[in-house]
Design a protein around this motif. Structure first.
Motif, PDB file in Angstrom:
ATOM      1  N   LEU A  50       0.820  -1.105  -0.101  1.00 25.72           N
ATOM      2  CA  LEU A  50      -0.004  -0.114   0.149  1.00 25.72           C
ATOM      3  C   LEU A  50       0.731   1.257   0.049  1.00 25.72           C
ATOM      4  O   LEU A  50       0.431   2.416  -0.420  1.00 25.72           O
ATOM      5  CB  LEU A  50      -0.797  -0.143   0.881  1.00 25.72           C
ATOM      6  N   LEU A  51       2.085   1.046   0.762  1.00 28.07           N
ATOM      7  CA  LEU A  51       2.872   2.335   0.701  1.00 28.07           C
ATOM      8  C   LEU A  51       3.559   2.681  -0.457  1.00 28.07           C
ATOM      9  O   LEU A  51       3.855   4.011  -1.103  1.00 28.07           O
ATOM     10  CB  LEU A  51       3.836   2.046   2.108  1.00 28.07           C
TER      11      LEU A  51
ATOM     12  N   THR B 243      12.281  -4.672  -0.309  1.00 29.50           N
ATOM     13  CA  THR B 243      11.450  -3.565  -0.098  1.00 29.50           C
ATOM     14  C   THR B 243      10.713  -3.703   1.247  1.00 29.50           C
ATOM     15  O   THR B 243      10.746  -2.647   1.886  1.00 29.50           O
ATOM     16  CB  THR B 243      10.219  -3.455  -1.085  1.00 29.50           C
ATOM     17  N   LYS B 244      10.411  -4.878   1.909  1.00 25.41           N
ATOM     18  CA  LYS B 244       9.846  -4.991   3.145  1.00 25.41           C
ATOM     19  C   LYS B 244      10.861  -4.541   4.052  1.00 25.41           C
ATOM     20  O   LYS B 244      10.533  -4.182   5.196  1.00 25.41           O
ATOM     21  CB  LYS B 244       9.281  -6.481   3.259  1.00 25.41           C
ATOM     22  N   GLU B 245      11.964  -4.988   4.047  1.00 23.97           N
ATOM     23  CA  GLU B 245      12.966  -4.782   4.838  1.00 23.97           C
ATOM     24  C   GLU B 245      13.370  -3.294   4.923  1.00 23.97           C
ATOM     25  O   GLU B 245      13.501  -2.962   5.955  1.00 23.97           O
ATOM     26  CB  GLU B 245      14.347  -5.554   4.613  1.00 23.97           C
ATOM     27  N   LYS B 246      13.384  -2.514   3.896  1.00 26.35           N
ATOM     28  CA  LYS B 246      13.506  -1.252   3.954  1.00 26.35           C
ATOM     29  C   LYS B 246      12.182  -0.319   4.562  1.00 26.35           C
ATOM     30  O   LYS B 246      12.474   0.465   5.339  1.00 26.35           O
ATOM     31  CB  LYS B 246      13.737  -0.633   2.386  1.00 26.35           C
ATOM     32  N   VAL B 247      11.075  -0.988   4.413  1.00 29.51           N
ATOM     33  CA  VAL B 247       9.871  -0.197   4.858  1.00 29.51           C
ATOM     34  C   VAL B 247      10.035  -0.607   6.272  1.00 29.51           C
ATOM     35  O   VAL B 247       9.543   0.298   7.078  1.00 29.51           O
ATOM     36  CB  VAL B 247       8.722  -0.789   4.355  1.00 29.51           C
ATOM     37  N   LYS B 248      10.349  -1.778   6.925  1.00 33.68           N
ATOM     38  CA  LYS B 248      10.414  -1.983   8.288  1.00 33.68           C
ATOM     39  C   LYS B 248      11.526  -1.185   8.947  1.00 33.68           C
ATOM     40  O   LYS B 248      11.044  -0.813   9.998  1.00 33.68           O
ATOM     41  CB  LYS B 248      10.656  -3.615   8.637  1.00 33.68           C
TER      42      LYS B 248
ATOM     43  N   ILE C 155      15.269   6.454   3.265  1.00 35.50           N
ATOM     44  CA  ILE C 155      13.944   7.133   3.657  1.00 35.50           C
ATOM     45  C   ILE C 155      13.411   8.101   2.222  1.00 35.50           C
ATOM     46  O   ILE C 155      12.596   8.082   1.939  1.00 35.50           O
ATOM     47  CB  ILE C 155      14.475   8.260   4.858  1.00 35.50           C
ATOM     48  N   GLN C 156      14.562   8.617   1.329  1.00 32.10           N
ATOM     49  CA  GLN C 156      14.292   9.287   0.044  1.00 32.10           C
ATOM     50  C   GLN C 156      13.882   8.222  -0.704  1.00 32.10           C
ATOM     51  O   GLN C 156      12.789   8.432  -1.531  1.00 32.10           O
ATOM     52  CB  GLN C 156      15.695   9.967  -0.422  1.00 32.10           C
ATOM     53  N   GLU C 157      14.344   6.836  -0.815  1.00 36.67           N
ATOM     54  CA  GLU C 157      13.789   5.822  -1.789  1.00 36.67           C
ATOM     55  C   GLU C 157      12.418   5.522  -1.498  1.00 36.67           C
ATOM     56  O   GLU C 157      11.756   5.628  -2.610  1.00 36.67           O
ATOM     57  CB  GLU C 157      14.773   4.868  -1.888  1.00 36.67           C
ATOM     58  N   ILE C 158      11.965   5.435  -0.214  1.00 37.21           N
ATOM     59  CA  ILE C 158      10.897   5.155   0.146  1.00 37.21           C
ATOM     60  C   ILE C 158       9.645   6.301  -0.142  1.00 37.21           C
ATOM     61  O   ILE C 158       8.709   6.313  -0.756  1.00 37.21           O
ATOM     62  CB  ILE C 158      10.669   4.639   1.472  1.00 37.21           C
ATOM     63  N   LYS C 159      10.161   7.474   0.126  1.00 38.29           N
ATOM     64  CA  LYS C 159       9.301   8.712  -0.421  1.00 38.29           C
ATOM     65  C   LYS C 159       9.177   8.874  -1.690  1.00 38.29           C
ATOM     66  O   LYS C 159       7.909   9.085  -2.058  1.00 38.29           O
ATOM     67  CB  LYS C 159       9.997  10.005   0.112  1.00 38.29           C
ATOM     68  N   GLN C 160      10.163   8.436  -2.458  1.00 35.39           N
ATOM     69  CA  GLN C 160       9.883   8.672  -3.960  1.00 35.39           C
ATOM     70  C   GLN C 160       9.166   7.474  -4.594  1.00 35.39           C
ATOM     71  O   GLN C 160       8.188   7.747  -5.455  1.00 35.39           O
ATOM     72  CB  GLN C 160      11.370   8.563  -4.446  1.00 35.39           C
ATOM     73  N   LEU C 161       9.283   6.321  -3.928  1.00 31.33           N
ATOM     74  CA  LEU C 161       8.403   5.181  -4.522  1.00 31.33           C
ATOM     75  C   LEU C 161       6.942   5.522  -4.085  1.00 31.33           C
ATOM     76  O   LEU C 161       6.090   4.947  -4.882  1.00 31.33           O
ATOM     77  CB  LEU C 161       8.924   3.833  -3.781  1.00 31.33           C
ATOM     78  N   ASN C 162       6.833   6.184  -2.918  1.00 28.03           N
ATOM     79  CA  ASN C 162       5.299   6.375  -2.381  1.00 28.03           C
ATOM     80  C   ASN C 162       4.804   7.314  -3.464  1.00 28.03           C
ATOM     81  O   ASN C 162       3.818   7.364  -3.628  1.00 28.03           O
ATOM     82  CB  ASN C 162       5.405   6.740  -1.064  1.00 28.03           C
ATOM     83  N   GLU C 163       5.476   8.267  -3.667  1.00 23.65           N
ATOM     84  CA  GLU C 163       4.847   9.213  -4.455  1.00 23.65           C
ATOM     85  C   GLU C 163       4.622   9.162  -5.871  1.00 23.65           C
ATOM     86  O   GLU C 163       3.744   9.184  -6.358  1.00 23.65           O
ATOM     87  CB  GLU C 163       5.846  10.428  -4.703  1.00 23.65           C
ATOM     88  N   GLU C 164       5.420   7.911  -6.457  1.00 20.39           N
ATOM     89  CA  GLU C 164       5.270   7.336  -7.737  1.00 20.39           C
ATOM     90  C   GLU C 164       4.072   6.481  -7.759  1.00 20.39           C
ATOM     91  O   GLU C 164       3.202   6.423  -8.584  1.00 20.39           O
ATOM     92  CB  GLU C 164       6.459   6.465  -8.211  1.00 20.39           C
ATOM     93  N   HIS C 165       3.766   5.772  -6.615  1.00 25.04           N
ATOM     94  CA  HIS C 165       2.646   4.703  -6.304  1.00 25.04           C
ATOM     95  C   HIS C 165       1.324   5.800  -6.282  1.00 25.04           C
ATOM     96  O   HIS C 165       0.335   5.055  -6.731  1.00 25.04           O
ATOM     97  CB  HIS C 165       2.727   3.947  -5.029  1.00 25.04           C
TER      98      HIS C 165
END
Length: 82
Positions: free
Chosen positions: A19-20, A28-33, A67-77
């Motif tokens: 969802l994120l 990805t799950k390890e990074k999100v965790k 954090i930047q990678e997750i933020k970017q992936l979230n914005e793209e999603h």
């Protein structure tokens, strides 16, 4: 940790990642965790994060990149979901 609980918690983390950021692979799950735990610690014990950051500046930089990678992936999603 009980095996059933571990599996159920893993399912929660998998869905949260999906969802994120739109994906739920193992990396990805390890990074999100890591991101979720770091964010929680930063909010609840900022002095601990400051101490950790001073002890491990390389790890702090890696966390910032994550954090930047997750933020970017979230914005793209979010954009693709519209």
């Amino acid at each position: 940790m009980e095996k059933v609980f571990a599996e159920q918690f893993n399912a929660l983390l998998e869905k949260y990642s999906e969802l994120l950021v739109g994906e739920s692979g193992a990396e990805t799950k390890e990074k999100v965790k890591a991101w979720a735990l770091y964010s929680h610690i930063a909010k609840s014990m900022p002095a601990l994060i400051n101490h950790w950051s001073s002890l491990y500046p390389d790890a702090r930089e890696e966390m910032k990149q994550m954090i930047q990678e997750i933020k970017q992936l979230n914005e793209e999603h979010r954009k693709s979901a519209k």
